[in-house]
Design a protein around this motif. Structure first.
Motif, PDB file in Angstrom:
ATOM      1  N   GLY A   1       0.870  -1.140   0.227  1.00 53.83           N
ATOM      2  CA  GLY A   1      -0.130  -0.019   0.000  1.00 53.83           C
ATOM      3  C   GLY A   1       0.918   1.270  -0.045  1.00 53.83           C
ATOM      4  N   CYS A   2       2.004   1.096  -0.074  1.00 52.27           N
ATOM      5  CA  CYS A   2       2.943   2.418   0.065  1.00 52.27           C
ATOM      6  C   CYS A   2       3.289   2.588  -1.749  1.00 52.27           C
ATOM      7  N   GLN A   3       2.557   2.964  -2.527  1.00 51.55           N
ATOM      8  CA  GLN A   3       3.104   3.230  -3.772  1.00 51.55           C
ATOM      9  C   GLN A   3       3.656   4.553  -3.805  1.00 51.55           C
ATOM     10  N   GLU A   4       4.776   4.535  -4.735  1.00 49.86           N
ATOM     11  CA  GLU A   4       5.635   5.732  -5.074  1.00 49.86           C
ATOM     12  C   GLU A   4       4.794   6.818  -5.183  1.00 49.86           C
ATOM     13  N   ARG A   5       5.156   8.098  -4.239  1.00 50.90           N
ATOM     14  CA  ARG A   5       4.532   9.235  -4.554  1.00 50.90           C
ATOM     15  C   ARG A   5       5.294  10.539  -4.328  1.00 50.90           C
ATOM     16  N   LEU A   6       4.688  11.443  -4.792  1.00 53.15           N
ATOM     17  CA  LEU A   6       5.367  12.881  -4.733  1.00 53.15           C
ATOM     18  C   LEU A   6       4.456  13.657  -3.693  1.00 53.15           C
ATOM     19  N   SER A   7       4.912  14.066  -2.606  1.00 60.80           N
ATOM     20  CA  SER A   7       4.314  14.961  -1.669  1.00 60.80           C
ATOM     21  C   SER A   7       5.086  16.274  -1.438  1.00 60.80           C
ATOM     22  N   PHE A   8       4.401  17.290  -1.019  1.00 60.91           N
ATOM     23  CA  PHE A   8       4.972  18.688  -0.578  1.00 60.91           C
ATOM     24  C   PHE A   8       6.007  18.370   0.591  1.00 60.91           C
ATOM     25  N   LYS A   9       5.381  17.461   1.509  1.00 61.83           N
ATOM     26  CA  LYS A   9       6.303  17.233   2.780  1.00 61.83           C
ATOM     27  C   LYS A   9       7.664  16.621   2.551  1.00 61.83           C
ATOM     28  N   PHE A  10       7.698  15.610   1.537  1.00 58.36           N
ATOM     29  CA  PHE A  10       8.828  14.930   1.151  1.00 58.36           C
ATOM     30  C   PHE A  10       9.735  15.958   0.285  1.00 58.36           C
ATOM     31  N   PHE A  11       9.196  16.709  -0.780  1.00 61.88           N
ATOM     32  CA  PHE A  11       9.774  17.706  -1.300  1.00 61.88           C
ATOM     33  C   PHE A  11      10.646  18.680  -0.390  1.00 61.88           C
ATOM     34  N   TRP A  12       9.736  19.007   0.535  1.00 57.92           N
ATOM     35  CA  TRP A  12      10.237  19.986   1.504  1.00 57.92           C
ATOM     36  C   TRP A  12      11.393  19.649   2.369  1.00 57.92           C
ATOM     37  N   TYR A  13      11.084  18.260   2.830  1.00 54.79           N
ATOM     38  CA  TYR A  13      12.249  17.563   3.549  1.00 54.79           C
ATOM     39  C   TYR A  13      13.653  17.719   2.573  1.00 54.79           C
ATOM     40  N   VAL A  14      13.519  17.331   1.353  1.00 60.64           N
ATOM     41  CA  VAL A  14      14.670  17.121   0.371  1.00 60.64           C
ATOM     42  C   VAL A  14      15.082  18.665   0.306  1.00 60.64           C
TER      43      VAL A  14
END
Length: 134
Positions: free
Chosen positions: A81-94
């Motif tokens: 159930g953890c399909q690859e995704r782009l999220s603002f939270k992950f983008f902000w972390y990077v």
């Protein structure tokens, strides 16, 4: 694989620390990822530390590329159930990694037992050279 539960639910951190300690206690292991809180423990338990200290633009490009490649599939290293995704939270972390998290990683590496080799690579070329030697 060990941090995330199905549907991108974070595992209870105390439980994750226990799993992480069990993994580090094994005779052989490879752990990747940027769980900054567990790096000091990994460094102590490791025979070799490799830190891929890539520029922000490379990291951002690669997360987009990884999302594009896996957008319809589940990677084997992720929970169900953890399909690859782009999220603002992950983008902000990077985006914030270089200033907010990288100093903590560098500090953990600097405090590592000097018997543990630490290799820091800053480019794909350095990684290719390293792999060619090994």
């Amino acid at each position: 694989m060990y941090f995330w539960l199905p549907q991108w639910v974070e595992r209870d951190y105390d439980r994750f620390k226990k799993i992480h300690a069990e993994l580090c206690a094994r005779d052989e292991w490879i752990i990747d990822g940027s769980q900054v809180r567990t790096i000091p423990h990994r460094v102590v338990a490791a025979d070799l530390v490799i830190f891929l200290d890539m520029p922000r633009r490379v990291c951002l490009w690669r997360i987009f590329k990884r999302w594009w490649q896996w957008r319809f599939y589940r990677r084997a290293d992720l929970a169900d159930g953890c399909q690859e995704r782009l999220s603002f939270k992950f983008f902000w972390y990077v985006w914030c990694y270089q200033k907010k998290y990288r100093p903590r990683v560098i500090a953990a590496l600097e405090h590592a037992d000097r018997k543990v080799p630490v290799i820091i690579m800053h480019s794909a070329g350095e990684v290719a050279d390293f792999l060619a030697r090994w």
